[in-house]
Structures are given as C-alpha cells and as structure tokens.
Motif scaffolding. Structure first.
Motif, PDB file in Angstrom:
ATOM      1  N   PRO A   2      74.759  18.285  20.821  1.00 12.41           N
ATOM      2  CA  PRO A   2      74.539  18.923  19.533  1.00 12.41           C
ATOM      3  C   PRO A   2      75.601  18.538  18.494  1.00 12.41           C
ATOM      4  O   PRO A   2      76.789  18.482  18.804  1.00 12.41           O
ATOM      5  CB  PRO A   2      74.608  20.413  19.849  1.00 12.41           C
ATOM      6  N   SER A   3      75.145  18.305  17.272  1.00  9.01           N
ATOM      7  CA  SER A   3      76.023  17.948  16.161  1.00  9.01           C
ATOM      8  C   SER A   3      76.305  19.184  15.315  1.00  9.01           C
ATOM      9  O   SER A   3      75.834  20.289  15.625  1.00  9.01           O
ATOM     10  CB  SER A   3      75.340  16.890  15.293  1.00  9.01           C
ATOM     11  N   PHE A   4      77.049  18.989  14.212  1.00  8.15           N
ATOM     12  CA  PHE A   4      77.257  20.102  13.286  1.00  8.15           C
ATOM     13  C   PHE A   4      75.910  20.593  12.748  1.00  8.15           C
ATOM     14  O   PHE A   4      75.749  21.784  12.466  1.00  8.15           O
ATOM     15  CB  PHE A   4      78.145  19.673  12.116  1.00  8.15           C
ATOM     16  N   HIS A  25      80.354  13.917  14.497  1.00  6.80           N
ATOM     17  CA  HIS A  25      80.722  15.329  14.611  1.00  6.80           C
ATOM     18  C   HIS A  25      79.863  16.011  15.665  1.00  6.80           C
ATOM     19  O   HIS A  25      78.646  15.800  15.726  1.00  6.80           O
ATOM     20  CB  HIS A  25      80.593  16.039  13.264  1.00  6.80           C
ATOM     21  N   ALA A  26      80.504  16.812  16.509  1.00  8.02           N
ATOM     22  CA  ALA A  26      79.802  17.497  17.598  1.00  8.02           C
ATOM     23  C   ALA A  26      80.319  18.921  17.707  1.00  8.02           C
ATOM     24  O   ALA A  26      81.447  19.226  17.293  1.00  8.02           O
ATOM     25  CB  ALA A  26      80.016  16.766  18.921  1.00  8.02           C
ATOM     26  N   GLU A  60      78.764  24.394   4.677  1.00 11.06           N
ATOM     27  CA  GLU A  60      79.783  23.630   3.948  1.00 11.06           C
ATOM     28  C   GLU A  60      80.424  22.575   4.845  1.00 11.06           C
ATOM     29  O   GLU A  60      80.625  21.429   4.420  1.00 11.06           O
ATOM     30  CB  GLU A  60      80.844  24.578   3.389  1.00 11.06           C
ATOM     31  N   LEU A  61      80.737  22.949   6.076  1.00  9.61           N
ATOM     32  CA  LEU A  61      81.370  22.011   6.997  1.00  9.61           C
ATOM     33  C   LEU A  61      80.412  20.896   7.412  1.00  9.61           C
ATOM     34  O   LEU A  61      80.826  19.738   7.554  1.00  9.61           O
ATOM     35  CB  LEU A  61      81.890  22.757   8.231  1.00  9.61           C
ATOM     36  N   THR A  62      79.147  21.230   7.590  1.00 10.63           N
ATOM     37  CA  THR A  62      78.156  20.206   7.952  1.00 10.63           C
ATOM     38  C   THR A  62      77.976  19.206   6.815  1.00 10.63           C
ATOM     39  O   THR A  62      77.919  17.983   7.047  1.00 10.63           O
ATOM     40  CB  THR A  62      76.808  20.873   8.289  1.00 10.63           C
ATOM     41  N   GLU A  63      77.916  19.690   5.592  1.00 13.52           N
ATOM     42  CA  GLU A  63      77.790  18.802   4.435  1.00 13.52           C
ATOM     43  C   GLU A  63      79.022  17.907   4.319  1.00 13.52           C
ATOM     44  O   GLU A  63      78.907  16.698   4.052  1.00 13.52           O
ATOM     45  CB  GLU A  63      77.618  19.636   3.163  1.00 13.52           C
ATOM     46  N   ALA A  64      80.198  18.493   4.498  1.00 12.28           N
ATOM     47  CA  ALA A  64      81.439  17.712   4.375  1.00 12.28           C
ATOM     48  C   ALA A  64      81.529  16.649   5.460  1.00 12.28           C
ATOM     49  O   ALA A  64      81.943  15.512   5.202  1.00 12.28           O
ATOM     50  CB  ALA A  64      82.649  18.647   4.444  1.00 12.28           C
ATOM     51  N   ALA A  65      81.142  17.000   6.688  1.00  5.42           N
ATOM     52  CA  ALA A  65      81.195  16.036   7.791  1.00  5.42           C
ATOM     53  C   ALA A  65      80.207  14.899   7.566  1.00  5.42           C
ATOM     54  O   ALA A  65      80.506  13.733   7.836  1.00  5.42           O
ATOM     55  CB  ALA A  65      80.917  16.735   9.119  1.00  5.42           C
ATOM     56  N   SER A  66      79.020  15.220   7.066  1.00  9.37           N
ATOM     57  CA  SER A  66      78.023  14.190   6.786  1.00  9.37           C
ATOM     58  C   SER A  66      78.529  13.237   5.704  1.00  9.37           C
ATOM     59  O   SER A  66      78.367  12.017   5.804  1.00  9.37           O
ATOM     60  CB  SER A  66      76.708  14.838   6.353  1.00  9.37           C
TER      61      SER A  66
END
Length: 359
Positions: free
Chosen positions: A331-333, A118-119, A106-112
């Motif tokens: 590394p990213s989310f 994002h790291a 969920e957080l990776t989708e939101a950050a994208s």
C-alpha cells in the motif's frame, strides 16, 4: 542496496522494522534517529548502524540515506515525512499516515509531487493468511460472498484505565486510538480479503470520560471511543458487520473473522491465541476442512520471526521492487488516504446517526 534511515528507532521500530530490514539483502540500515543522543547512540550500537541523530531532518538529508522510515507518534509523522520529501528521499510511514484524512491528503499530494516512492505500513495487506483467504474467496471456494463478520479485540484502548505510555492517545488530535490504530488496521485487513467497504452505519460509544493511568492514582480526560461498531456494504454486494471492543487488557481471543458465502463459510481465528488479525498467522477452515496457508503466500526469509516483522518485511520487499521498477508500491500513501477517508466516514456516520458513503 537501498540505504535506510529509521526515525523513532528506540520504540516500535526496534522490534519490528529493524529486525525486518536486517533480514533483507536489498536493504542496509545506515542511520537511526531518536529524541535524545543517548538513546540514538544505543539504538545505533545495538543494530550496528553507522550514524545516530536526534534530528529527523539531518537524518533525511544525509547522503548515506536513500529511504526514510517514519516510526514516531502519528502526530509527528507529517514533520518527518516533509523533511524526507524536501531531501528527495523515499518514505515508508507507519500507520496512521496522519492525524486525520485532511492531513493524509496533504501528505499524499506532497509525496506525489516530490516524485519519490512512498509506502504505508498496513501489515494486513501483506499477511500470507489474508492473501490466502482472499484467493479462496476469489476462486469461489465459498460460492458468492454474501456477508462478512469480524469481531476483534481492541484493548489496551477503550478501557477504564490506560498504560502511562499511551495517555497521549486519549486526545483525538493525536490520531492514535481504538478507531484509528486498531480498527484502522483491522478494517484494512478485512478489505484485503473481502473488498472495499462502500457505505457504513457506525457507532463509536465512549464509556469513560476519564480513565485511570495504570500504576498511579491519577486519572486523565478521555475524548476517544471505547468501541467501534459498524454495519456496511462491500463493493461486491456483500454486507459487513464489525465490532472492535476496547478494554483494559486483551481478552486473549484476538479475533474471529467469518466470510459467509452462498455455498460455504470460511472461518479464521488466530493461529496463536490473542494475536491481532494483521500481525500473525490465521487458523483457517471452510466448513470442517482445515486449510494450510501455502508456502507460495510467504515471501520473506525464514529467518524473519513471526509476528509484525514478517509482514513488515514483506512490505519492504514490495518497496524494493517498486523502487527498481519505477512505480508506487502497495500500500502507498494513496492507499492510506483511502483508509483515512473510510475512518472519517465512520466518524461522520456515528455523529449523525446515519448511513454514510465511503468516498
């Protein structure tokens, strides 16, 4: 100049993120936040920071902040990250990204979707020793990699007693235990050197249903593993065997990493006894030959002290480059999500007693 706000400045960040940022000319720490006004103001005064907050949302929204550092408990990461995304700010989050793979997704989708940089802080990805070992393997110095063995100390998690400040981690819902924190970092470092795990067969024994809270006479219920044991296969065809053993106190050994190739074996141990694999320098040898990590693998200023600040400073250098170049850092989310899915596969394997493929 990238202006930084650090949430959780009086804890782990005080001895890691803040010294790392202070040594890098690309960054200026302009704001800190902690859970109460007194500690926030102390942290601001100690590091010469202009703004002190008790609310992460107010820090993230402040115009003097370009990037938000998330250094609170894993169960609190999501709220701080979402506040930063809502304010359109770049984010550096401590590992674990979330409490589980679902929250990490969920957080990776939101950050994208937010379009920000994002790291995640998986220090082993920027360890000079890990980079050097990876280069040696890629260059064929040990021939074809055939197997990897890692034995690592996971204490203070997994023992019959726990420090009072870590009691919260006995609840799996907190996302902070020997699997997520210790094995999570160790496996990320192993993969940095040897490539990704593609399947795992694991055990997560829990030796203690209740543990003593150190310095007291009370016990606390425990639902987290004592040890992490796994066999697996790597993308290149090599096998992997990993044992992360918990305990009341670190043994002082730190770790042993062996990369067995068709022509030779690379062995790595801590250069300073007891150091975690993702923190400090390694003593590396191939057979009887002792090797020195070349200066080219080290990018941070000499003023950055060894240990966590050095590898975290290297991550921030990568973040600065990514912001300047309009790309995601590594590394990213997304990297963190992949590691969360690896841990989820380990949990499924241990529960079912079967081999599981890593998504």
């Amino acid at each position: 100049m990238i202006r930084v706000g650090v949430v959780g400045a009086s804890g782990w960040a005080d001895g890691s993120h803040l010294p790392a940022l202070a040594a890098l000319e690309e960054f200026e720490v302009t704001a800190v936040a902690t859970t109460n006004r007194a500690s926030a103001e102390r942290a601001a005064a100690a590091h010469g920071v202009r703004h002190a907050f008790t609310d992460a949302g107010r820090l993230a929204a402040h115009p003097d902040v370009d990037l938000v550092v998330v250094s609170v408990r894993a169960s609190g990461h999501a709220a701080v990250i979402r506040a930063a995304l809502a304010a359109g700010k770049h984010v550096v989050s401590e590992w674990p990204l979330g409490v589980d793979a679902e929250e990490a997704h969920e957080l990776t989708e939101a950050a994208s979707a937010a379009g920000i940089v994002h790291a995640v802080v998986l220090q082993g990805h920027h360890s000079p020793s890990a980079r050097f070992a990876a280069d040696l393997v890629a260059e064929g110095r040990i021939g074809t990699l055939e197997s990897v063995v890692l034995v690592a100390d996971g204490a203070p998690w997994g023992g019959s007693r726990i420090w009072p400040n870590l009691v919260f981690g006995l609840d799996p819902a907190e996302g902070t235990d020997i699997l997520t924190v210790m094995a999570g970092h160790f496996l990320a470092t192993l993969e940095r050197v040897a490539g990704p795990l593609t399947e795992v067969s694991a055990r997560l024994p829990r030796m203690h249903d209740r543990v003593l809270v150190a310095g007291t006479e009370r016990t606390a219920p425990n639902a987290t593993p004592s040890h992490v044991l796994l066999h697996g296969a790597l993308a290149g065809g090599a096998t992997a065997s990993v044992a992360v053993h918990g305990g009341n106190e670190p043994t002082g050994d730190g770790f042993l990493l062996e990369l067995v190739g068709s022509e030779a074996t690379l062995t790595a141990t801590p250069a300073r006894p007891g150091t975690f694999i993702h923190w400090g320098d390694w003593a590396i040898r191939i057979g009887d030959e002792v090797l020195t990590v070349p200066d080219a693998c080290r990018t941070v200023p000499a003023a950055v002290r060894s240990g966590p600040p050095a590898n975290i400073a290297a991550l921030y250098q990568e973040v600065a480059r990514a912001i300047a170049e309009g790309r995601q850092p590594h590394p990213s989310f997304g990297t963190a999500l992949r590691h969360h899915r690896l841990l989820a596969a380990i949990e499924r394997s241990a529960a079912a007693g079967a081999v599981h493929v890593v998504p």
